[in-house]
Design a protein around this motif. Structure first.
Motif, short mmCIF file in Angstrom:
data_model
loop_
_atom_site.label_atom_id
_atom_site.label_comp_id
_atom_site.label_asym_id
_atom_site.label_seq_id
_atom_site.Cartn_x
_atom_site.Cartn_y
_atom_site.Cartn_z
N ASN A 1 0.84 -1.20 0.00
CA ASN A 1 0.00 0.00 0.00
C ASN A 1 0.88 1.25 0.00
OD1 ASN A 1 0.93 -0.20 2.65
ND2 ASN A 1 -0.95 0.60 3.54
N LYS B 1 -1.62 4.56 -4.50
CA LYS B 1 -2.46 3.41 -4.16
C LYS B 1 -1.67 2.13 -3.94
CE LYS B 1 -6.55 5.29 -6.08
NZ LYS B 1 -7.91 5.08 -6.35
N GLY B 2 -0.38 2.12 -4.25
CA GLY B 2 0.41 0.91 -4.05
C GLY B 2 0.67 0.15 -5.33
#
Length: 174
Positions: free
Chosen positions: A107, A163-164
């Motif tokens: 994340n 957002k990862g």
């Protein structure tokens, strides 16, 4: 750190016919990978969750897979989003058709499409603006790809800024 560098230098001439294939235990390889990254314990709120299909028997070069895992976990930590309350890294390993699939999801800060298209290039370093807290030469993901390809496998990444990322490795079952 020296042993990691020595192992990476061996990758330079890596070919399918010179990897050491043997039966491995993914849990042991992952445990070694995480233990080599001792500095992980210096950070608060880093959570690594591992899920392995225990029925999976697999033959591979455990040392090379250890380097693959170390690099991907290390990147997830280095590129964490410090504005989030915790860094979550999940590692799922499971059979899929005639392959073993490894998904490493974080994340973190994520990447733009332009960055994703270049991260496996030798010496490529993602631009992080005025932040220079991530060190390296831009070789880790290039070597990671070479190690996966030496196993006749593939590595892909999906990512979105803020957002990862998800790295998916597929290696044929031997």
């Amino acid at each position: 750190l020296d042993s990691i560098l020595e192992k990476l230098l061996v990758v330079k001439d890596l070919k399918t016919n010179n990897i050491k294939i043997e039966k491995i235990n993914f849990n042991e390889v992952l445990d070694k990978s995480i233990k080599h990254l001792k500095y992980v314990q210096d950070f608060e709120n880093i959570h690594i969750k591992v899920q392995v299909d225990n029925t999976l028997e697999f033959k591979s070069d455990g040392n090379l897979l250890e380097l693959v895992f170390m690099n991907l976990i290390d990147n997830a930590i280095q590129f964490r989003d410090e504005n989030k309350p915790s860094t979550n890294i999940s590692i799922d390993i499971y059979p899929e058709n005639n392959f073993v699939t490894v998904c490493i999801k974080d994340n973190g800060i994520g990447m733009t499409k332009e960055t994703v298209s270049k991260i496996f290039d030798k010496f490529y370093r993602a631009h992080t603006g005025d932040v220079h807290n991530v060190k390296g030469f831009g070789l880790g993901l290039n070597y990671t790809r070479k190690m996966v390809e030496a196993h006749q496998g593939s590595i892909d990444v999906q990512s979105a800024l803020n957002k990862g990322s998800i790295f998916k490795i597929s290696i044929p079952l031997v």
